[in-house]
Scaffold this motif. Sequence first.
Motif, mmCIF file in Angstrom:
data_model
loop_
_atom_site.group_PDB
_atom_site.id
_atom_site.type_symbol
_atom_site.label_atom_id
_atom_site.label_comp_id
_atom_site.label_asym_id
_atom_site.label_seq_id
_atom_site.Cartn_x
_atom_site.Cartn_y
_atom_site.Cartn_z
ATOM 1 N N THR A 142 0.799 -1.222 0.000
ATOM 2 C CA THR A 142 0.000 0.000 0.000
ATOM 3 C C THR A 142 0.830 1.269 0.000
ATOM 4 O O THR A 142 0.458 2.246 -0.633
ATOM 5 C CB THR A 142 -0.937 0.015 1.224
ATOM 6 N N ASP A 143 1.957 1.274 0.724
ATOM 7 C CA ASP A 143 2.696 2.520 0.921
ATOM 8 C C ASP A 143 4.134 2.460 0.425
ATOM 9 O O ASP A 143 4.633 3.424 -0.147
ATOM 10 C CB ASP A 143 2.712 2.903 2.417
ATOM 11 N N ILE A 144 4.819 1.342 0.642
ATOM 12 C CA ILE A 144 6.257 1.295 0.353
ATOM 13 C C ILE A 144 6.518 1.087 -1.133
ATOM 14 O O ILE A 144 7.246 1.849 -1.765
ATOM 15 C CB ILE A 144 6.935 0.179 1.182
ATOM 16 N N ALA A 145 5.931 0.068 -1.724
ATOM 17 C CA ALA A 145 6.189 -0.242 -3.141
ATOM 18 C C ALA A 145 4.908 -0.671 -3.843
ATOM 19 O O ALA A 145 4.808 -1.800 -4.357
ATOM 20 C CB ALA A 145 7.256 -1.330 -3.264
ATOM 21 N N PRO A 146 3.879 0.193 -3.893
ATOM 22 C CA PRO A 146 2.623 -0.223 -4.547
ATOM 23 C C PRO A 146 2.796 -0.485 -6.034
ATOM 24 O O PRO A 146 2.113 -1.334 -6.600
ATOM 25 C CB PRO A 146 1.698 0.976 -4.278
ATOM 26 N N GLU A 147 3.725 0.259 -6.700
ATOM 27 C CA GLU A 147 3.918 0.036 -8.137
ATOM 28 C C GLU A 147 4.446 -1.376 -8.395
ATOM 29 O O GLU A 147 3.982 -2.069 -9.317
ATOM 30 C CB GLU A 147 4.901 1.066 -8.703
ATOM 31 N N LEU A 148 5.405 -1.808 -7.599
ATOM 32 C CA LEU A 148 5.963 -3.145 -7.780
ATOM 33 C C LEU A 148 4.925 -4.214 -7.456
ATOM 34 O O LEU A 148 4.870 -5.261 -8.096
ATOM 35 C CB LEU A 148 7.195 -3.310 -6.881
ATOM 36 N N PHE A 149 4.071 -3.960 -6.457
ATOM 37 C CA PHE A 149 3.019 -4.926 -6.121
ATOM 38 C C PHE A 149 2.073 -5.104 -7.296
ATOM 39 O O PHE A 149 1.682 -6.237 -7.624
ATOM 40 C CB PHE A 149 2.266 -4.428 -4.886
ATOM 41 N N GLU A 150 1.688 -4.007 -7.942
ATOM 42 C CA GLU A 150 0.757 -4.111 -9.070
ATOM 43 C C GLU A 150 1.380 -4.865 -10.237
ATOM 44 O O GLU A 150 0.701 -5.610 -10.939
ATOM 45 C CB GLU A 150 0.319 -2.712 -9.507
ATOM 46 N N GLU A 151 2.679 -4.692 -10.463
ATOM 47 C CA GLU A 151 3.320 -5.341 -11.604
ATOM 48 C C GLU A 151 3.599 -6.821 -11.376
ATOM 49 O O GLU A 151 3.408 -7.636 -12.278
ATOM 50 C CB GLU A 151 4.637 -4.627 -11.939
ATOM 51 N N LEU A 152 4.043 -7.194 -10.184
ATOM 52 C CA LEU A 152 4.506 -8.557 -9.946
ATOM 53 C C LEU A 152 3.521 -9.404 -9.137
ATOM 54 O O LEU A 152 3.368 -10.586 -9.404
ATOM 55 C CB LEU A 152 5.855 -8.534 -9.212
#
Length: 1333
Positions: A142-152
Motif C-alpha cells: 500500500t505505501d512502500i512499493a505499490p507500483e511493484l506490487f501491481e506489476e509482480l
Amino acid sequence: MGVPPSIHSLQLSKILRHSSKMTAVTAGFVLRRATAFLQDALSNVDIRRRALSAARRRLPTPADPDTLYALSILSENLDPSSPETYAAASSVAASAASASGGNHSALSALFLAISCALRRRRTDAARSLFDVFSVDPAAARTDIAPELFEELFLPHLFPAVRWYAERRSRILSSMEDGRQADAMTVLSRMSGGQAVELRGLERTYEGVMDENTRVYAEYLKNLLRSEVGIKPPELIFPSITEAEDHIGETEDAENVGDDIGSTNPMWSEGDQSTEFSAGGINNGQCSYSRAPSLYPQRVSPDLFRKQPSNRNTDYRTNIISDHGQAFSYAEISDESSSEPEPEPDMEERGRKKAISQPKNKYHRQKQASVVLSSSIDIQLVDEDKLLPSSMQPPPKDFVCPITSNLFDDPVTLETGQTYERRAIQEWLERGNMSCPITRQKLYSSKLPKTNYVLKRLIASWREENAYSSATPSVRSPSSETTQPILSKRSPSPTSVITQACDGGAVGDLRLAITTLCTSEVLNEAEMAVVQIERLWRRSSVDPEILPSLSKPAVVNGFMEVLFNSIDEQILRTVLFLLSELALRDKLVVEALTRVDSDVDCLVALFKKGLTEAVVLIYLARPSWERLVEMDMVDALLTVMKRKEDDSSETCLKPKTASILLLQQILASDNKIPSEVVDVLISEGVVGSIIRSLSADSEEERIAAIRIIVRCMEVDGNCRQMIVGKAGFETFLENFTTVDDVERFEIVRFLFELVKLDRRTYNERILHSIKDGGKFSTMHALAVYLQTAVQDQSPIIAGLLLQLDVLVEPRKASIYREEAIDALVSCLRNPDLHNSQLLAAETIASLQGRFSSSGESFTRASLLKRAGLKKGSRTLLGSDQIDYIHDNSEDNSEEEKSADEWERKMAYALVSHEFGLLFEALAEGLKSEQREYFSACLVSASWLTYMLSILPDTGLRGAARVCLLKHFISVLKSAKDTDDKALAMLAINSVMHDPEGMHDLTSHIKDIIKILRELKKSYILANEMLKHLCHGKESCMLEMWNHQLLAQVDCSFHGEVLSITYFRGRIISGHSDGTIKVWSCGDKPLHQIQETREHTKAVTSLAVLQSGKKLFSGSVDKSVRVWSLHDGQINCMEYHDTKDQIHNLNVASNMACFIPQGAGVKVLSWNGGSKILNPNKNVKCLSLVQGKLYCGCTDNSIQEIDLATGTAGTIQIGSKKLLAKANPIHTLQVQDGLLYSASTPLDGAAIKIWNTSNYSQMGSLPSSLEVRCMAISTELIYLGSKIGAVEIWSKDKLTKVGTLQTGGNCRIRCMTIISDELLVIGTTDGKILAWGLS
C-alpha cells in the motif's frame, strides 16, 4: 490491502485485463521489474521518502540514532554523477540495516535493498526488496512499493481480489435494488448485521492478501536464486462453512469474457476455470486451505460465449497452452454468435479494439472434408499475365492492393486506403464490413465518389510510359463439369479478386489462392494453406509461383489464418510459407509491416511457444525501439537456451533469428542494453551464444561476436566466463577466408578479451591467439592492417603490437613497425576524429593494467604514482579509486608480471624511429577535443614517466623537446586537477636531469604556485616543492602565504569561546549561550543558523571521530548532542552533568571535561561518572585513542589510560611555592607527538614530546604567550593573548609567518579545516577566516 474495498465493475475489469496479459514470470523479468523500481527510488527523492517514511512508521520501537541518521541521509537528493555520494549513502544504509541486529523489519530490509542497489548488486537488492513484502506485506503493497506490487504480485493474487469482490457484492446486493448508489448511500442503508459481515469480510481479505503476498515474495526470492523446476505457489483461501450460491463455470466465463476475450479475436490470455469454496466466517476467524493457482491461457473467443448445452461439440487441443488444457470448439448459430452491446463506459476500448484488431471473417461451422482438385470448372486468366512485364512498373500508389493492377476507378475509404471500385464492391457484397488492409470496421457500405485526383495522375503516367491495361483474355470453359467443392459458393470466373489470384502456373495453385483469399470458412482456408505448401515444395520455388503468392491479398489471407487458426501444424505451415516468401520478395515484408496488428500477432505466437514466428519477425526488420516495446527479450532468451530443433524447416533457424534480433536490441544506444546484458549473464545464456561463434551462417557468427563484445563493454566481469568457454581455433582458422566485416569483428572480440585484471591470464590468451590457427596470426593481422580502413586500424594495430611484444621487444620486428606506424598515422589524421581518439586510447590501454570490468587503469596508476590522497576530489570511478588506495603488497607475481609487461611495451613504443610517437602525441595535446586531449595526455605522461625508469638511450631528450612545454601549459591552465597531476608527474620525471631543470628555470615560480595547490591532494607535489625550494628561504616563506577571506563581528553575543568544524559547517559557541552555524566554502562565515538552547556560556564544542554527532558543553552544567539536517543543527539529546563544563572531549561512550574544582570528570552516557587526577588542577585536556592527556596549572602533564586507569607523567610541574605560575594553556596530539603550550619563561613556549616514551623531541622558540593552538599537515598555528597568530613549519620548526587580528584582544579558540582554512575566535567577539593562498 491490495485493492480498495470499493471495487466497482470498471476497476475489476481493468484488473482482469491486467491478469489476462500476465505471462509466466522468469528470473530476468522479476529482476528487471525490481531493478526498475529501485532505480526510480534512487533517482526520485519523493518516491524514496514515501517508502522510507512508510517503513519507519511500522517500527515497533523508536528509531535508534543510526537509523535516524540513515533516514536523514537517504531522504536527501543523491547525485548520480558523484561516486562518493553513492558510496557514502550505501555505507550508511548498510550500517543502519546491520544495526537492527535480530530485529528484522521492513525498514531494515529496505535499507539493505537501497544499499545493494547503490552498489549495483541488482540480484541482492531485489531479494532484499522482496524481504520487505515478506516482513510487512500490508505496508509494502500500500505505501512502500505499490507500483511493484501491481506489476509482480497483483496478477498472481487476482483470484483473491475476485473472491472478495463477489462476496462483497452479495452482501450489498440486497440493498442496492438495482440502482446505482454512491458509497455513502450504501452505508446509510446498511443494516447492523450487514455492516458486521462486511467488516469481517474485509478483515479476512486483508489476511488472505497478507499471507499470499508473503508466500509469493518468498517464491520470487527463490526464483532469483535460479532454482530449477520451481513452480509458483498455490493461492491460500479461507475455508468457509456457510453455504452460498454456486457460481458455475459458464457464468464465470461469461463475466470474464467481455474483458479478457476482447483483447484479440483468437490470441487472448484467459484464466483457467477456478472454483472457490463458499461459506461464512465464524467470529472473524478463518482457516486456510490450498486452491488451484491461476495460469494465463490462450483460448478461443468461443469459450467466452454462451453455448447451448444440447449442441454437439467438436474438441480441439489448445496447442499453445503450457498445460495442454482442451477447450470446446462448437458450432455457433447466428443467434448464439451475437454479442451484447458494449457498455457506454467501454466505448473508448471498443474503438481501440477496432483499430488494433482485424475482423474475424471465419464463421466456425461443422464442415465436411474439403478436397481441393485441379478439375474445378473455373475460367482461367491468360498465363501471359503471370510473366513479369518488361516495361517500367507503375508506382505502388497507382496499384490496387486487391487486383494488383492499375486503378481504373479508384475510391478511397474512410480508413485512408484506396481500392478499385469493382474489387472493393465485390468485397463488401460478400458480407465483409472491414477494410481489407487495415481490418478496421467500416461504418457504411456505400462507396464514396471516384478519387479523380489520383485518376488524373494515373492517366498522365500512362501517357508518359505508354502503359497498356488491356483486360486479359479469358479462356473458354472446360467441357468437363465437376461438382463445386466450396460449401457456400464458388467465386465468379470474372471476379476481380479471382483474376488477381490467377498468377500460378497450375490450376491447383490458383484455386488454393482463390479459396485462401475469398473463403469465409476457416477449414477451407486451412486446407488451402496445406495445398499451397505442397505445391510450393513440389515446384522447387518456381519463379512463376512467387509473384502470385507475394500479392498483398494473398499475404492478408495467410495472416487471417494466423489470427484465427488453433491448429499447430497449420500455424507452422503458414509461418514457413510467409518466411520463404518474405526472404525472396520485399513486397511481402511491406505487406506484413503495413499493419501493426500483424506483427503483434506474430509476437503473440512467438511468446506462446511457436518459435518459428521469430524468423518472420526478424525478416520483418522491426526497429530496436519496436523490439523493446514488444518486450521480446525473455522469449528470445528462451529460444537461445533451448536445444536446437532440427525439425524446423524455416529458411532461418529460430535460434539464429533470435540472436540476430538480440544483437539489434543490444546495438541501441540507451540504457536497455545494460539491463538485457544483466539478464543474459544471470540466466546463463552467454554460453549458448558462444556456441554460435562456430555457426555455418556468417551473419549469425557476426551477431554472436557483437553480442559478446557488447556484454564485455556493459559488464566486463563476464570476460572470465567467456574466456573459459570460447575457443579461438575455429574463427582463427577462418580468419583469412571471411570477409572484412567478420574479420574486424573477430579482431575487436580478441582485443576486448585480453582486458582481464590478471596480467598472467592476458598473456596466456595472447599466446593462444598467436599460436592458434593453421597460419601465422601475426602475419594475417599485418596483411589485414595494410588494407583496413583507418577507423579500424587502431584496434588491429593494438592487438598485433601485443602479440609482437610477447617476443623479445629489443629485437627489430616488421610487425611492430607496421603496428606503430598505423597508430601514428591515425594520430596525425585530423580529418578522422574517431580514428584519432581510438588510437590515443589504444596506446594508453597498452600499459596492460585493467579492472575486473575491463576498464583501463593507466590513468589511475599514474595518479597513484603521483600520491593521490584519500578524500581528494577526483573524477575517477569507484573501481579506480579503490585501486589507487589499495595498499596491499606489490611484490606479488601478478604485479611483477604487470611491471615487466609495462616496461617491454613502453620500450617498444618510445624506441620506434627515435621517439616519433612523441611528436604525434604533442600534436594531440594541442587539440580542443576534450576526450582526445585527455587520452593523449595519459599516453604522453605514461611514456614520459617510463623514460625515467628505462635505461637512457637519448630518448629523454627527444621527449623533453617534444612534450615539456605542453606539460607546463597543462599544469598552468588545465581546469581538471587530475590533468594537472598527470602533467606534474611528467615534469617530475624531467626535472631531475640537468637539461630538464634548465628548461624549467623560467617557469619555476608558476610551477611552485601550482604545486602549492596540488600538495593538498598529491604527495608528489610536496616532494617537488622541497626539491625546487631547497636552500631558498624566500621561496619557503612565499609557499605559506595566507589571505584574510572573511571577518564577522559577534560582540553582541559576547566572547567567542569555542569553534569547530562539523559536516561542512563552521560552528561557534558564545559566552551568552548562543551557538551559530556558518558556511564553509568559497565564501565562508555566511551565517546560516542561530540557536540558544544553553542558558549560559558555551565553553566547548566537540565532534565524534566518526563525524556523525556534535557535542556542546556549557557552564549551565549540561551537555547537548546535535545532528545536522538540511544544513541546520538540531538538538537530539540532553545530559545533566551536575558540574560546570570546561574543555569538553568526547568518545563514543563517554565524555571528559574539566569541572569547577580539581581533577577531570569522566561522564558515561548511561549516567555514571567518576573523577580522575583529583590531586591536580587541570587547565586543558586532549583525548586520543583512549588516552587522556592533562595539562595542569603547575606546568605538569599527565597521560591517563582510561581503560586501565593507570597514569604516567610526561612533564613534572613546578614545586616552588614562590615560583610564578606557568600553567599549560593548551595541548594537541598528532602523529604520536604531543604539543604543549605555556608561557615562554625558559625561551620555548611550545614543547614537543614523544607520547610513546615521554621524551622531548623539540620546541618552538616563540616569545608569545600562547592561549590556543591548531596543527595542520605541515604547519603549526599559535594563537596568543595579544591578538597575533604565529605560523611555524612543522617539519623544520621554523617560523614562516604571522597573522594579525587588528585588535588588542586575546585569541580564545581556533580550528584548521582541510589544511586550507584557518578560523579563529577572539575575546572581543570576532570570528576571522584565513585561506592558504
